[in-house]
Design an enzyme around this catalytic site. Structure first.
Site, PDB file in Angstrom:
ATOM      1  CD  GLN A  61      43.141  29.627  51.794  1.00 42.89           C
ATOM      2  OE1 GLN A  61      42.978  29.325  50.612  1.00 42.89           O
ATOM      3  NE2 GLN A  61      42.210  30.255  52.499  1.00 42.89           N
ATOM      4  CB  CYS A 104      39.821  34.774  52.585  1.00 41.05           C
ATOM      5  SG  CYS A 104      41.254  33.691  52.672  1.00 41.05           S
ATOM      6  CG  LEU A 105      37.505  28.961  52.604  1.00 44.50           C
ATOM      7  CD1 LEU A 105      37.847  27.582  52.060  1.00 44.50           C
ATOM      8  CD2 LEU A 105      36.065  29.000  53.109  1.00 44.50           C
ATOM      9  CG  HIS A 146      41.380  35.042  46.962  1.00 44.80           C
ATOM     10  ND1 HIS A 146      40.660  35.914  47.749  1.00 44.80           N
ATOM     11  CD2 HIS A 146      41.771  34.031  47.779  1.00 44.80           C
ATOM     12  CE1 HIS A 146      40.617  35.445  48.993  1.00 44.80           C
ATOM     13  NE2 HIS A 146      41.287  34.305  49.044  1.00 44.80           N
ATOM     14  CD  GLU A 147      42.353  30.506  46.076  1.00 47.46           C
ATOM     15  OE1 GLU A 147      43.204  30.217  46.934  1.00 47.46           O
ATOM     16  OE2 GLU A 147      41.186  30.826  46.372  1.00 47.46           O
ATOM     17  CG  HIS A 150      45.711  32.514  49.644  1.00 48.26           C
ATOM     18  ND1 HIS A 150      45.764  32.913  50.958  1.00 48.26           N
ATOM     19  CD2 HIS A 150      44.387  32.441  49.343  1.00 48.26           C
ATOM     20  CE1 HIS A 150      44.537  33.086  51.417  1.00 48.26           C
ATOM     21  NE2 HIS A 150      43.673  32.809  50.454  1.00 48.26           N
TER      22      HIS A 150
HETATM   23 ZN    ZN Z   1      41.651  32.957  50.532  1.00 50.11          ZN
END
Ligand code: ZN
Length: 179
Positions: A61, A104-105, A146-147, A150
């Site tokens: 990210q 999510c960012l 979630h991480e 990613h």
């Molecule tokens: Zn995310």
């Protein structure tokens, strides 16, 4: 985090990658070098996560295809969990499966009901290569899953189904940041 300092206090805020950037869809590489560059990356990731008011952040990210994430996330009992995991593996996932709002960012401003296990364990190592085992429940378990997604090139919207998926993808299409 190091020498008793607050994580992210000395880091740089890096630009966030957004949905559409291929780095988010590429499985990240195992980390093999444990030195000052890795420590700097983790510090920068904390700064970036705090600046964006996130509860977790994966290295892709911020454009680095490396297997590390950071978090500062409460669980459902309001207990705060702060840390990082290098080369994480989701080794246990259990309990009930709960659908809850997730964002999510890398898809700013959006959220959708996403199914996640309520209890997980992640194993990996720290910056210094020491083994670490992180157990999470509730909201924190959601964050850990979630991480981990990613770092495998996944995004929460991949797990959203039915009308919820159609709705969030329509919103992605309308979002100013999407191309
Ligand atoms: Zn995310």
């Amino acid at each position: 985090m190091r020498h008793g300092s607050i994580p992210g206090a000395r880091g740089r805020v890096l630009p966030l990658t957004l949905l559409g950037d291929p780095v988010l869809r590429t499985p990240c590489e195992e980390i093999t070098e444990f030195g000052p560059q890795l420590a700097r990356l983790v510090e920068d990731m904390f700064s970036t996560m705090y600046a964006a008011r996130g509860v977790g952040l994966a290295a892709n990210q911020v454009g680095k295809s490396l297997r590390v994430f950071v978090y500062d996330c409460p669980d459902d009992d309001e207990r705060r969990h702060v840390g990082h995991v290098v080369n994480p593996r989701l080794v246990e996932a259990g309990g009930v499966v709960l659908r809850g709002p997730e964002g999510c960012l890398s898809l700013p401003g959006l959220e959708a009901g996403t199914e996640r296990y309520d209890e997980v364990v992640v194993e990996g190592v720290t910056l210094d290569g020491a083994p670490v085992r992180v157990r999470g429940s509730g909201w924190f378990a959601r964050c850990l899953q979630h991480e981990c997604d990613h770092l495998d090139g996944g995004l929460y919207v991949d797990r959203v189904v039915g009308w919820r998926r159609r709705k969030v993808m329509w919103q992605v299409g309308r979002a100013a940041w999407a191309r």
